[in-house]
Write a protein that holds these residues in place. Structure first.
Motif, PDB file in Angstrom:
ATOM      1  N   PHE A  25       0.829  -1.208   0.000  1.00 14.96           N
ATOM      2  CA  PHE A  25       0.000   0.000   0.000  1.00 14.96           C
ATOM      3  C   PHE A  25       0.868   1.265   0.000  1.00 14.96           C
ATOM      4  N   SER A  26       1.789   1.298  -0.926  1.00 18.72           N
ATOM      5  CA  SER A  26       2.737   2.415  -0.997  1.00 18.72           C
ATOM      6  C   SER A  26       2.058   3.684  -1.520  1.00 18.72           C
ATOM      7  N   ASP A  27       2.683   4.825  -1.250  1.00 19.11           N
ATOM      8  CA  ASP A  27       2.165   6.111  -1.731  1.00 19.11           C
ATOM      9  C   ASP A  27       2.135   6.151  -3.258  1.00 19.11           C
ATOM     10  N   GLU A  28       3.083   5.462  -3.893  1.00 17.70           N
ATOM     11  CA  GLU A  28       3.141   5.443  -5.358  1.00 17.70           C
ATOM     12  C   GLU A  28       1.931   4.723  -5.955  1.00 17.70           C
ATOM     13  N   ASN A  29       1.358   3.819  -5.183  1.00 20.23           N
ATOM     14  CA  ASN A  29       0.201   3.048  -5.658  1.00 20.23           C
ATOM     15  C   ASN A  29      -1.141   3.654  -5.229  1.00 20.23           C
ATOM     16  N   PHE A  30      -1.080   4.694  -4.411  1.00 24.43           N
ATOM     17  CA  PHE A  30      -2.299   5.331  -3.914  1.00 24.43           C
ATOM     18  C   PHE A  30      -3.000   6.091  -5.039  1.00 24.43           C
ATOM     19  N   ILE A  31      -4.327   5.886  -5.161  1.00 25.12           N
ATOM     20  CA  ILE A  31      -5.108   6.569  -6.187  1.00 25.12           C
ATOM     21  C   ILE A  31      -5.898   7.733  -5.599  1.00 25.12           C
ATOM     22  N   ARG A  32      -6.755   7.428  -4.620  1.00 23.49           N
ATOM     23  CA  ARG A  32      -7.581   8.479  -4.036  1.00 23.49           C
ATOM     24  C   ARG A  32      -8.208   7.981  -2.745  1.00 23.49           C
ATOM     25  N   GLN A  33      -8.780   8.936  -2.015  1.00 20.76           N
ATOM     26  CA  GLN A  33      -9.545   8.617  -0.812  1.00 20.76           C
ATOM     27  C   GLN A  33     -11.025   8.633  -1.166  1.00 20.76           C
ATOM     28  N   GLY A  34     -11.719   7.555  -0.853  1.00 20.91           N
ATOM     29  CA  GLY A  34     -13.157   7.488  -1.104  1.00 20.91           C
ATOM     30  C   GLY A  34     -13.933   7.355   0.185  1.00 20.91           C
ATOM     31  N   GLY A  35     -15.264   7.325   0.078  1.00 19.23           N
ATOM     32  CA  GLY A  35     -16.099   7.189   1.266  1.00 19.23           C
ATOM     33  C   GLY A  35     -15.963   5.833   1.932  1.00 19.23           C
ATOM     34  N   PHE A  36     -15.487   4.843   1.177  1.00 19.59           N
ATOM     35  CA  PHE A  36     -15.282   3.490   1.693  1.00 19.59           C
ATOM     36  C   PHE A  36     -13.937   3.386   2.401  1.00 19.59           C
ATOM     37  N   GLY A  37     -12.961   4.125   1.885  1.00 24.57           N
ATOM     38  CA  GLY A  37     -11.605   4.091   2.429  1.00 24.57           C
ATOM     39  C   GLY A  37     -10.596   4.437   1.344  1.00 24.57           C
ATOM     40  N   LYS A  38      -9.332   4.141   1.577  1.00 20.60           N
ATOM     41  CA  LYS A  38      -8.285   4.461   0.614  1.00 20.60           C
ATOM     42  C   LYS A  38      -8.275   3.440  -0.529  1.00 20.60           C
ATOM     43  N   ILE A  39      -7.929   3.946  -1.711  1.00 23.12           N
ATOM     44  CA  ILE A  39      -7.945   3.121  -2.922  1.00 23.12           C
ATOM     45  C   ILE A  39      -6.543   3.065  -3.509  1.00 23.12           C
ATOM     46  N   TYR A  40      -6.084   1.861  -3.832  1.00 22.46           N
ATOM     47  CA  TYR A  40      -4.739   1.649  -4.368  1.00 22.46           C
ATOM     48  C   TYR A  40      -4.812   0.841  -5.666  1.00 22.46           C
ATOM     49  N   LYS A  41      -3.861   1.092  -6.548  1.00 19.43           N
ATOM     50  CA  LYS A  41      -3.730   0.274  -7.747  1.00 19.43           C
ATOM     51  C   LYS A  41      -2.592  -0.716  -7.542  1.00 19.43           C
ATOM     52  N   GLY A  42      -2.569  -1.754  -8.379  1.00 20.46           N
ATOM     53  CA  GLY A  42      -1.509  -2.736  -8.260  1.00 20.46           C
ATOM     54  C   GLY A  42      -1.603  -3.795  -9.338  1.00 20.46           C
ATOM     55  N   GLN A  43      -0.677  -4.738  -9.279  1.00 19.58           N
ATOM     56  CA  GLN A  43      -0.688  -5.874 -10.198  1.00 19.58           C
ATOM     57  C   GLN A  43      -0.708  -7.151  -9.383  1.00 19.58           C
ATOM     58  N   LEU A  44      -1.756  -7.933  -9.582  1.00 21.87           N
ATOM     59  CA  LEU A  44      -1.984  -9.139  -8.796  1.00 21.87           C
ATOM     60  C   LEU A  44      -1.816 -10.371  -9.672  1.00 21.87           C
ATOM     61  N   LYS A  45      -1.051 -11.335  -9.179  1.00 24.13           N
ATOM     62  CA  LYS A  45      -0.907 -12.592  -9.906  1.00 24.13           C
ATOM     63  C   LYS A  45      -2.008 -13.532  -9.462  1.00 24.13           C
ATOM     64  N   LEU A  46      -2.856 -13.911 -10.417  1.00 18.33           N
ATOM     65  CA  LEU A  46      -4.014 -14.739 -10.112  1.00 18.33           C
ATOM     66  C   LEU A  46      -4.122 -15.841 -11.163  1.00 18.33           C
ATOM     67  N   SER A  47      -4.103 -17.071 -10.706  1.00 12.10           N
ATOM     68  CA  SER A  47      -4.170 -18.230 -11.617  1.00 12.10           C
ATOM     69  C   SER A  47      -3.103 -18.151 -12.707  1.00 12.10           C
ATOM     70  N   GLY A  48      -1.918 -17.710 -12.305  1.00 10.98           N
ATOM     71  CA  GLY A  48      -0.789 -17.640 -13.226  1.00 10.98           C
ATOM     72  C   GLY A  48      -0.793 -16.430 -14.143  1.00 10.98           C
ATOM     73  N   GLU A  49      -1.806 -15.572 -14.008  1.00 13.58           N
ATOM     74  CA  GLU A  49      -1.912 -14.387 -14.873  1.00 13.58           C
ATOM     75  C   GLU A  49      -1.746 -13.122 -14.045  1.00 13.58           C
ATOM     76  N   LEU A  50      -0.982 -12.160 -14.571  1.00 13.57           N
ATOM     77  CA  LEU A  50      -0.782 -10.884 -13.888  1.00 13.57           C
ATOM     78  C   LEU A  50      -1.839  -9.904 -14.372  1.00 13.57           C
ATOM     79  N   ILE A  51      -2.690  -9.426 -13.453  1.00  8.82           N
ATOM     80  CA  ILE A  51      -3.764  -8.521 -13.850  1.00  8.82           C
ATOM     81  C   ILE A  51      -3.670  -7.203 -13.075  1.00  8.82           C
ATOM     82  N   ASN A  52      -4.092  -6.137 -13.719  1.00 11.44           N
ATOM     83  CA  ASN A  52      -4.123  -4.821 -13.080  1.00 11.44           C
ATOM     84  C   ASN A  52      -5.377  -4.707 -12.224  1.00 11.44           C
ATOM     85  N   ILE A  53      -5.181  -4.342 -10.967  1.00 14.72           N
ATOM     86  CA  ILE A  53      -6.303  -4.319 -10.027  1.00 14.72           C
ATOM     87  C   ILE A  53      -6.365  -2.997  -9.260  1.00 14.72           C
TER      88      ILE A  53
END
Length: 351
Positions: A25-53
């Motif tokens: 949850f680095s500052d570089e990955n921080f997108i914005r603050q919402g009513g739900f909480g903080k929002i971050y971008k990233g790349q997640l490896k799922l079922s052998g595939e790297l996806i943007n999340i």
């Protein structure tokens, strides 16, 4: 709800995987603050595939909690539509509650409201897509339940790399039995006040027509090129919109660079629709299928104008251009050779 939650085990994502994806949850990955909480971008490896999340971390100090967290997950796990945000999974581990969605590369609509380079055509395309999303959650015949979103606003409309709009923010949504979907539900008012149906605020009664009101606020944001949420407390977008529409003074408030792009008939249909959706009497607001028809007509008219302008540009550059090169498209272009006038004829593609 507990039995429904147990059926979601296949969507659980370990916290360590999310930490790796977001660089802790680095500052570089921080997108914005919402009513739900903080929002971050990233790349997640799922079922052998790297996806943007996108990872949305619940923070209860902003007024939301377990109910909203599980509502979001349960809703999105049952929904699938091209104009809805996609649920990747969730994390409920070590006091962390995180919702994982696919990343929308272009961000949210509110970032483009005041930018005239976000063209009238793109704006119409966005509104049509979100209207289809609302139609799906309100009235899909394949489900035995209907959904009232309750939090429609421009920041909840995401845009992917190809500018396809995606409705998000289902943490405040509620379900009704499909056969009773037109009945009024009594529930504490929620959402962002600039977008909330005033009848809902006054009575505590909410219907699908409450979503139509909120969508109308977005429509006027799109039309004017102005945000509903501003620092000017003496100006309320909905009041200005209704007043200027009734006085036939819309042009005075539309971003001039945006106004230059608009086909007159497209503007007329769009503005009348947005005005009707703001009606204080809920029963008089159009239903979502009527909204779709009007928006698609406004988009068709705008496309005709754009195609005509492109043809005239090409004709100016090459007076010998054969009009047959443009005929047979989604809208036919015809030249009256005797008067050298350009005419349009609607024709929907059946192919």
């Amino acid at each position: 709800m507990s039995s429904s939650i147990q059926n979601l085990d296949h969507l659980k994502i370990p916290l360590e995987d999310i930490l790796e994806a977001t660089n802790n949850f680095s500052d570089e990955n921080f997108i914005r603050q919402g009513g739900f909480g903080k929002i971050y971008k990233g790349q997640l490896k799922l079922s052998g595939e790297l996806i943007n999340i996108v990872a949305r971390r619940l923070d209860t100090k902003y007024g939301q909690g377990n109910k909203q967290f599980w509502t979001e997950i349960l809703m999105l796990s049952k929904l699938e539509h091209d104009n809805l945000v996609s649920l990747v999974g969730f994390c409920d581990e070590k006091n962390e509650k995180i919702v994982i969605n696919k990343y929308a590369a272009r961000g949210s609509l509110d970032s483009y409201i005041t930018d005239p380079n976000f063209t009238w055509g793109k704006r119409l395309h966005t509104c049509v897509g979100i209207a289809h999303a609302l139609s799906y959650i309100h009235y899909d015949e394949k489900r035995d339940f209907s959904i009232i979103h309750r939090n429609i606003k421009s920041s909840k409309i995401l845009l992917d790399y190809f500018w396809v709009p995606k409705l998000s923010g289902f943490n405040l949504s509620m379900t009704t039995v499909a056969s009773q979907r037109d009945q009024i539900c009594i529930e504490d008012a929620c959402g962002t006040i600039e977008y909330v149906d005033p009848t809902y605020v006054k009575t505590g009664g909410v219907t699908h027509k409450s979503d139509i009101y909120s969508f109308a606020v977005v429509l006027f944001e799109v039309l004017f090129g102005k945000k509903a949420i501003t620092d000017k407390i003496d100006i309320k977008l909905t009041n200005e919109a209704k007043s200027r529409y009734e006085k036939e003074q819309l042009d005075d408030w539309i971003n001039p660079d945006l106004r230059k792009q608009m086909d007159g008939e497209s503007l007329k249909i769009f503005s009348k629709l947005a005005y009707d959706c703001l009606n204080e009497h809920r029963a008089r607001r159009p239903n979502i299928d009527q909204v779709i028809l009007k928006l698609e007509k406004a988009l068709d008219l705008q496309r005709l104008q754009t195609e005509g302008a492109m043809y005239l540009q090409r004709l100016g550059a090459n007076p010998m251009l054969d009009v047959r090169a443009l005929e047979g498209t989604s809208s036919d272009l015809k030249i009256d050779r005797s008067s050298n006038q350009l005419h349009y004829r609607f024709s929907r593609s059946t192919g």
